[in-house]
Design a protein around this motif. Structure first.
Motif, PDB file in Angstrom:
ATOM      1  N   ARG A   8      -1.852  31.216  28.197  1.00  0.00           N
ATOM      2  CA  ARG A   8      -3.259  31.512  27.895  1.00  0.00           C
ATOM      3  C   ARG A   8      -4.185  30.443  28.493  1.00  0.00           C
ATOM      4  NH1 ARG A   8      -5.242  34.954  23.905  1.00  0.00           N
ATOM      5  NH2 ARG A   8      -7.438  34.618  23.410  1.00  0.00           N
ATOM      6  N   ARG A  35      -6.815  30.312  32.107  1.00  0.00           N
ATOM      7  CA  ARG A  35      -8.196  29.799  32.135  1.00  0.00           C
ATOM      8  C   ARG A  35      -8.330  28.679  33.178  1.00  0.00           C
ATOM      9  NH1 ARG A  35     -11.422  30.387  27.184  1.00  0.00           N
ATOM     10  NH2 ARG A  35     -12.868  28.905  28.149  1.00  0.00           N
ATOM     11  N   ASP A  46      -5.342  31.043  18.672  1.00  0.00           N
ATOM     12  CA  ASP A  46      -5.942  31.404  19.964  1.00  0.00           C
ATOM     13  C   ASP A  46      -7.446  31.127  19.945  1.00  0.00           C
ATOM     14  OD1 ASP A  46      -3.601  32.174  21.127  1.00  0.00           O
ATOM     15  OD2 ASP A  46      -3.862  34.319  20.779  1.00  0.00           O
ATOM     16  N   GLU A  47      -8.084  31.364  18.790  1.00  0.00           N
ATOM     17  CA  GLU A  47      -9.539  31.179  18.691  1.00  0.00           C
ATOM     18  C   GLU A  47      -9.899  29.705  18.944  1.00  0.00           C
ATOM     19  OE1 GLU A  47      -7.661  32.850  16.353  1.00  0.00           O
ATOM     20  OE2 GLU A  47      -8.313  34.783  17.184  1.00  0.00           O
ATOM     21  N   ASP A  98      -9.282  28.743  22.582  1.00  0.00           N
ATOM     22  CA  ASP A  98     -10.354  29.252  23.447  1.00  0.00           C
ATOM     23  C   ASP A  98     -11.630  28.430  23.266  1.00  0.00           C
ATOM     24  OD1 ASP A  98      -8.604  31.159  24.276  1.00  0.00           O
ATOM     25  OD2 ASP A  98      -9.482  32.821  23.147  1.00  0.00           O
ATOM     26  N   GLU A  99     -11.919  28.085  22.009  1.00  0.00           N
ATOM     27  CA  GLU A  99     -13.140  27.300  21.750  1.00  0.00           C
ATOM     28  C   GLU A  99     -13.049  25.926  22.442  1.00  0.00           C
ATOM     29  OE1 GLU A  99     -14.086  26.972  17.525  1.00  0.00           O
ATOM     30  OE2 GLU A  99     -15.617  25.467  17.991  1.00  0.00           O
ATOM     31  N   ASP A 112     -13.580  26.440  26.069  1.00  0.00           N
ATOM     32  CA  ASP A 112     -15.004  26.682  26.343  1.00  0.00           C
ATOM     33  C   ASP A 112     -15.752  25.347  26.449  1.00  0.00           C
ATOM     34  OD1 ASP A 112     -14.614  29.400  26.225  1.00  0.00           O
ATOM     35  OD2 ASP A 112     -15.350  29.636  24.166  1.00  0.00           O
TER      36      ASP A 112
END
Ligand SMILES: Cc1ncc(COP(=O)(O)O)c(C=O)c1O
Length: 439
Positions: A342, A346, A421-422, A425-426, A429
């Motif tokens: 994942r 990115r 995962d949240e 991802d944060e 970001d």
């Protein structure tokens, strides 16, 4: 009555800046810190500082809290152990948790040979003991390590380390009979052939193979820059060691305990170490390290030749047994691979957007991820300054990030294997936004 100094420290406010000022005054500068962020509490993949600011943790205390901060089952195991006893010394009156943990490690270490383990407290000690054991077994003196390798901060471990700044400056002389060979890094135009040829030359020029006790290698270089050893390189080292009776020591201190999407990273190359060193992720934040190896090698030292007062602390062993149960039950080895996929996707997209800056993405070893920052898309032009700025910006924006690399231009990511995962991802970001702001 309290001293004037105690009075002063008691009245200082509880801010990161105040603590940093007190730290600078009280702790030797050699023990530096990356960020003036003083942690108040941490839970799984998040931490909060003394000012109440929240951080997503991509560092896990340098690859230690693989099961997240304060995993409830690790906390419960530690509390239960502390209620019973916290120290007896495993070399005086041992306890079952050390035996059970050794049995588990002997099973988990790659390969079919019968194994034994011994415990110490830090990774550097594990490395020192691995070399002692190899010397006792072979009756030989020499040790071969690799450029860019990192094996710890004690004098022998430092001698084995192949990176001068900041580790080796001012600390020599180092123990003798340590030789370094190039570590293959295709991105920096060091091929496997080049490394193996250099090793052959070393055997002709510096030390005959029959005088070499051990060869020590990280299956993924950690501090050196997160370079995975090519499988054919590790397989070639295995062959050379077999040919010459050299003990192959695989340092899995940073790469072990599920981190790379295998339980141990050397499983990628399907090799069996003669002796394996492990620490960091083994006990979820409690100080513990182990040397695991083939029985006949591990039993070479005489009784009493190995150990240490706190070696195999019962509290750390209880934590380690809980960590192992969580890794196995919750499929964290597979989760590490999924995190790698994942986050790797990115990072590859980031590289596509900024090929001049992101020289290489390294995402082939699970949740041990990195990318290298360069100028003009050129591997030979490392951008250590941008790396430093990116790490600093990440902390300012609530992300704990670490750098590494011989040239100080590698961003490494070591999230907890329990991160959602949240949150992952944060964190990514934040990382991308910080980089976009800097370029
Ligand atoms: C591969 C490797 N070996 C050895 C060590 C030394 O471990 P410790 O800091 O626990 O002494 C480290 C620490 O970063 C490491 O990454």
């Amino acid at each position: 009555m309290s001293s004037p100094q105690a009075k002063m420290t008691e009245t200082v406010a509880n801010s990161n800046a105040d603590w940093q000022a007190r730290k600078t005054a009280a702790i030797a500068r050699g023990q530096g810190n990356i960020a003036a962020v003083y942690i108040d509490r941490a839970k799984n993949a998040e931490m909060w500082d003394v000012e109440g600011r929240r951080y997503i943790d991509f560092g896990t205390g340098i690859a230690v809290c693989n099961t997240g901060h304060s995993h409830p089952e690790v906390v419960a195991a530690v509390k239960e152990q502390v209620d019973r006893f916290s120290h007896t010394c495993v070399m005086v009156t041992p306890y079952d948790s050390a035996v059970r943990l050794a049995e588990k490690l002997n099973e988990l270490a790659p390969g079919v040979s019968a194994k034994k383990s011994m415990f110490v407290t830090t990774g550097a000690e594990a490395v020192e003991n691995a070399i002692k054991i190899a010397r006792a077994y072979t009756g030989r003196r020499g040790v071969i390590a690799f450029n860019g390798g990192f094996h710890g901060r004690t004098l022998l471990a430092m001698g084995l380390t192949g990176k001068i700044t900041p580790y080796k400056n001012l600390f020599g002389p180092f123990p003798g009979e340590v030789y370094h060979a190039p570590f293959p890094i295709p991105f920096h135009e060091v091929s496997v052939d080049h490394s193996l040829t250099a090793l052959k030359t070393l055997f002709k020029v510096d030390i005959a193979p029959e005088d070499v006790a051990a060869m020590i290698v990280e299956p993924v270089q950690g501090e050196g820059g997160f370079y995975a050893a090519p499988n054919e390189f590790l397989q070639a080292l295995r062959k050379i060691c077999d040919e010459h009776g050299i003990v192959l020591v695989v340092d899995e201190i940073q790469s072990g305990f599920g981190r790379t999407g295998k339980f141990f990273a050397s499983e990628y190359a399907e090799i069996e170490a003669d002796v394996l060193t492990t620490a960091k992720g083994i006990a979820g934040g409690y100080p513990l390290a182990a040397v695991v190896g083939k029985t006949e090698i591990m039993d070479a030292p005489l009784p009493g030749g190995l150990g240490g007062t706190y070696a195999g602390s019962p509290v750390a062993c209880a934590a380690a047994l809980a960590v192992l149960e969580i890794i196995e039950r919750d499929g964290l080895v597979e989760r590490a691979a999924a995190i790698g996929q994942r986050a790797g996707d990115r990072l590859h997209a980031l590289q596509k957007r900024h090929p001049e800056i992101v020289g290489e993405v390294r995402a082939e070893r699970g949740a041990m991820l990195a990318f290298e920052l360069v100028k003009n898309g050129d591997a030979a032009e490392p951008d250590a300054e941008l790396t430093r700025q990116l790490v600093a910006a990440a902390y300012e924006n609530g992300l704990v990030l670490l750098s590494c690399g011989v040239n100080g231009n590698v961003i490494r990511m070591l999230p907890a294997l329990t991160i959602t995962d949240e949150l992952l991802d944060e964190g990514l970001d934040i990382l991308e936004a910080c980089l976009a702001n800097l370029i």
